[in-house]
Design a protein around this motif. Structure first.
Motif, PDB file in Angstrom:
ATOM      1  N   GLY A  67       7.736  -3.821  -2.927  1.00  0.00           N
ATOM      2  CA  GLY A  67       8.542  -3.731  -4.137  1.00  0.00           C
ATOM      3  C   GLY A  67       8.015  -2.872  -5.266  1.00  0.00           C
ATOM      4  N   SER A  68       6.706  -2.793  -5.454  1.00  0.00           N
ATOM      5  CA  SER A  68       6.157  -2.001  -6.555  1.00  0.00           C
ATOM      6  C   SER A  68       4.739  -1.563  -6.209  1.00  0.00           C
ATOM      7  N   PHE A  69       4.235  -0.637  -7.009  1.00  0.00           N
ATOM      8  CA  PHE A  69       2.872  -0.146  -6.810  1.00  0.00           C
ATOM      9  C   PHE A  69       1.871  -1.291  -6.894  1.00  0.00           C
ATOM     10  N   SER A  70       2.001  -2.118  -7.930  1.00  0.00           N
ATOM     11  CA  SER A  70       1.063  -3.230  -8.117  1.00  0.00           C
ATOM     12  C   SER A  70       1.148  -4.237  -6.982  1.00  0.00           C
ATOM     13  N   GLU A  71       2.367  -4.540  -6.558  1.00  0.00           N
ATOM     14  CA  GLU A  71       2.536  -5.502  -5.472  1.00  0.00           C
ATOM     15  C   GLU A  71       1.996  -4.952  -4.158  1.00  0.00           C
ATOM     16  N   ALA A  72       2.111  -3.636  -3.963  1.00  0.00           N
ATOM     17  CA  ALA A  72       1.577  -3.026  -2.746  1.00  0.00           C
ATOM     18  C   ALA A  72       0.057  -3.170  -2.694  1.00  0.00           C
ATOM     19  N   LEU A  73      -0.620  -2.910  -3.818  1.00  0.00           N
ATOM     20  CA  LEU A  73      -2.077  -3.066  -3.844  1.00  0.00           C
ATOM     21  C   LEU A  73      -2.483  -4.537  -3.770  1.00  0.00           C
ATOM     22  N   GLY A  74      -1.665  -5.409  -4.346  1.00  0.00           N
ATOM     23  CA  GLY A  74      -2.008  -6.820  -4.404  1.00  0.00           C
ATOM     24  C   GLY A  74      -1.586  -7.630  -3.196  1.00  0.00           C
ATOM     25  N   ALA A  75      -0.857  -7.017  -2.274  1.00  0.00           N
ATOM     26  CA  ALA A  75      -0.380  -7.751  -1.106  1.00  0.00           C
ATOM     27  C   ALA A  75      -1.542  -8.264  -0.261  1.00  0.00           C
ATOM     28  N   PRO A  76      -1.396  -9.439   0.344  1.00  0.00           N
ATOM     29  CA  PRO A  76      -2.480  -9.968   1.181  1.00  0.00           C
ATOM     30  C   PRO A  76      -2.718  -9.093   2.409  1.00  0.00           C
ATOM     31  N   PRO A  77      -3.963  -9.020   2.861  1.00  0.00           N
ATOM     32  CA  PRO A  77      -4.300  -8.138   3.986  1.00  0.00           C
ATOM     33  C   PRO A  77      -3.448  -8.352   5.228  1.00  0.00           C
ATOM     34  N   HIS A  78      -3.112  -9.597   5.559  1.00  0.00           N
ATOM     35  CA  HIS A  78      -2.369  -9.827   6.796  1.00  0.00           C
ATOM     36  C   HIS A  78      -0.965  -9.236   6.734  1.00  0.00           C
ATOM     37  N   LEU A  79      -0.423  -9.070   5.528  1.00  0.00           N
ATOM     38  CA  LEU A  79       0.878  -8.413   5.402  1.00  0.00           C
ATOM     39  C   LEU A  79       0.726  -6.891   5.375  1.00  0.00           C
ATOM     40  N   LEU A  80      -0.342  -6.404   4.760  1.00  0.00           N
ATOM     41  CA  LEU A  80      -0.591  -4.961   4.776  1.00  0.00           C
ATOM     42  C   LEU A  80      -0.803  -4.455   6.199  1.00  0.00           C
ATOM     43  N   GLU A  81      -1.367  -5.292   7.048  1.00  0.00           N
ATOM     44  CA  GLU A  81      -1.590  -4.892   8.437  1.00  0.00           C
ATOM     45  C   GLU A  81      -0.284  -4.627   9.181  1.00  0.00           C
ATOM     46  N   GLU A  82       0.818  -5.142   8.654  1.00  0.00           N
ATOM     47  CA  GLU A  82       2.110  -4.918   9.295  1.00  0.00           C
ATOM     48  C   GLU A  82       2.656  -3.518   9.026  1.00  0.00           C
ATOM     49  N   ILE A  83       2.052  -2.791   8.080  1.00  0.00           N
ATOM     50  CA  ILE A  83       2.481  -1.427   7.773  1.00  0.00           C
ATOM     51  C   ILE A  83       1.845  -0.462   8.765  1.00  0.00           C
ATOM     52  N   ASP A  84       2.667   0.292   9.467  1.00  0.00           N
ATOM     53  CA  ASP A  84       2.178   1.264  10.446  1.00  0.00           C
ATOM     54  C   ASP A  84       1.293   2.300   9.748  1.00  0.00           C
ATOM     55  N   GLY A  85       0.060   2.428  10.207  1.00  0.00           N
ATOM     56  CA  GLY A  85      -0.871   3.388   9.633  1.00  0.00           C
ATOM     57  C   GLY A  85      -1.974   2.758   8.817  1.00  0.00           C
ATOM     58  N   LEU A  86      -1.843   1.468   8.496  1.00  0.00           N
ATOM     59  CA  LEU A  86      -2.878   0.779   7.727  1.00  0.00           C
ATOM     60  C   LEU A  86      -3.690  -0.126   8.645  1.00  0.00           C
ATOM     61  N   GLY A  87      -4.976   0.189   8.767  1.00  0.00           N
ATOM     62  CA  GLY A  87      -5.876  -0.655   9.537  1.00  0.00           C
ATOM     63  C   GLY A  87      -6.841  -1.375   8.616  1.00  0.00           C
ATOM     64  N   PRO A  88      -7.779  -2.142   9.182  1.00  0.00           N
ATOM     65  CA  PRO A  88      -8.716  -2.930   8.368  1.00  0.00           C
ATOM     66  C   PRO A  88      -9.519  -2.107   7.365  1.00  0.00           C
ATOM     67  N   THR A  89      -9.974  -0.920   7.772  1.00  0.00           N
ATOM     68  CA  THR A  89     -10.776  -0.097   6.862  1.00  0.00           C
ATOM     69  C   THR A  89      -9.945   0.390   5.686  1.00  0.00           C
ATOM     70  N   ALA A  90      -8.741   0.870   5.952  1.00  0.00           N
ATOM     71  CA  ALA A  90      -7.863   1.346   4.883  1.00  0.00           C
ATOM     72  C   ALA A  90      -7.504   0.211   3.936  1.00  0.00           C
ATOM     73  N   ILE A  91      -7.246  -0.963   4.476  1.00  0.00           N
ATOM     74  CA  ILE A  91      -6.892  -2.119   3.644  1.00  0.00           C
ATOM     75  C   ILE A  91      -8.067  -2.520   2.768  1.00  0.00           C
ATOM     76  N   ALA A  92      -9.270  -2.496   3.333  1.00  0.00           N
ATOM     77  CA  ALA A  92     -10.461  -2.808   2.527  1.00  0.00           C
ATOM     78  C   ALA A  92     -10.614  -1.816   1.383  1.00  0.00           C
ATOM     79  N   ASP A  93     -10.340  -0.527   1.651  1.00  0.00           N
ATOM     80  CA  ASP A  93     -10.436   0.485   0.599  1.00  0.00           C
ATOM     81  C   ASP A  93      -9.393   0.238  -0.493  1.00  0.00           C
ATOM     82  N   LEU A  94      -8.202  -0.178  -0.118  1.00  0.00           N
ATOM     83  CA  LEU A  94      -7.171  -0.501  -1.109  1.00  0.00           C
ATOM     84  C   LEU A  94      -7.617  -1.670  -1.982  1.00  0.00           C
ATOM     85  N   LYS A  95      -8.267  -2.645  -1.377  1.00  0.00           N
ATOM     86  CA  LYS A  95      -8.726  -3.810  -2.139  1.00  0.00           C
ATOM     87  C   LYS A  95      -9.874  -3.440  -3.086  1.00  0.00           C
TER      88      LYS A  95
END
Length: 236
Positions: A67-95
């Motif tokens: 929904g928004s930039f802030s919500e994208a960064l704040g989303a929990p890792p298990h939901l970010l993993e559902e985005i094609d192209g985002l793996g554990p390393t990328a998610i950790a960098d976002l956090k």
């Protein structure tokens, strides 16, 4: 053997998105973040994290999902993993980026009289809590000059309830020699409207704190759609 222009036949073609990245960076340098849409700013963030991927579809997928930039960064890792192209390393960098933004927000209110920078306090609380998937109850402990002594999460509950023990709140206040408090909790549903339980609990803390000379400046409820102040609503 070379082609016209001096390029080797074996030299790989330049990815199509490289020119787009350069143009986007230039727009940011020239016009700042205001010159970019949310998905474009998210692209800029992802450039460094995913240097060999076309990040535009990833950024758009994140915004469509969250929904928004802030919500994208704040989303929990298990939901970010559902985005094609985002793996554990990328998610950790976002956090890490999210944590840096939160730390900047904390520094903005550190060592300053909080009541004179109220909008920054609210912004800080939003950055910390608005996109949490479980309720958190946190306290900003203040000294006699209303400067921040500590910011502590006291309890973490479920999606719609956090147990709060008023006497434990006051005990911790006395340990820190705090003379004032700001109570904060989030509503993961997104609606910051206070419940009757929120109001009752706040009044219980007020009743215990007042005889001890501890002020409760406010109880702020944070939701994705905004915030509510019990003091502002004249509920305390």
């Amino acid at each position: 053997m070379t082609r016209r222009g001096g390029l080797s036949e074996s030299q790989p073609a330049r990815p199509h998105y490289h020119g787009h990245r350069e143009r986007l960076r230039e727009r940011f340098v020239t016009g700042g973040s205001a010159a970019l849409q949310d998905y474009e700013l998210l692209e800029l963030v992802l450039f460094r994290i995913l240097p060999r991927r076309d990040t535009k579809p990833i950024a758009k997928a994140m915004l469509e999902r969250f929904g928004s930039f802030s919500e994208a960064l704040g989303a929990p890792p298990h939901l970010l993993e559902e985005i094609d192209g985002l793996g554990p390393t990328a998610i950790a960098d976002l956090k890490v980026i999210l944590a840096a933004a939160q730390r900047i927000g904390r520094d903005a209110i550190q060592d300053r009289p909080i009541l004179s920078s109220w909008s920054e306090v609210v912004d800080y609380c939003k950055a910390q809590m608005a996109y949490e998937t479980k309720e958190q109850f946190r306290i900003l402990f203040l000294d006699k000059k209303n400067r921040l002594i500590a910011d502590e999460v006291q309890q973490t509950g479920t999606v719609d309830h956090t147990p709060v023990y008023p006497r434990e709140v006051i005990r911790r206040s006395l340990e820190l020699s705090a003379t004032a408090l700001i109570l904060v909790h989030n509503h993961p549903s997104g609606d910051p409207a206070p419940s009757s339980a929120d109001i009752t609990m706040t009044r219980q803390i007020l009743d215990i704190a007042k005889p001890l000379g501890i002020s409760v400046h406010d109880h702020i409820i944070i939701g994705r759609s905004g915030h509510a102040s019990l003091r502002g609503m004249k509920l305390i």
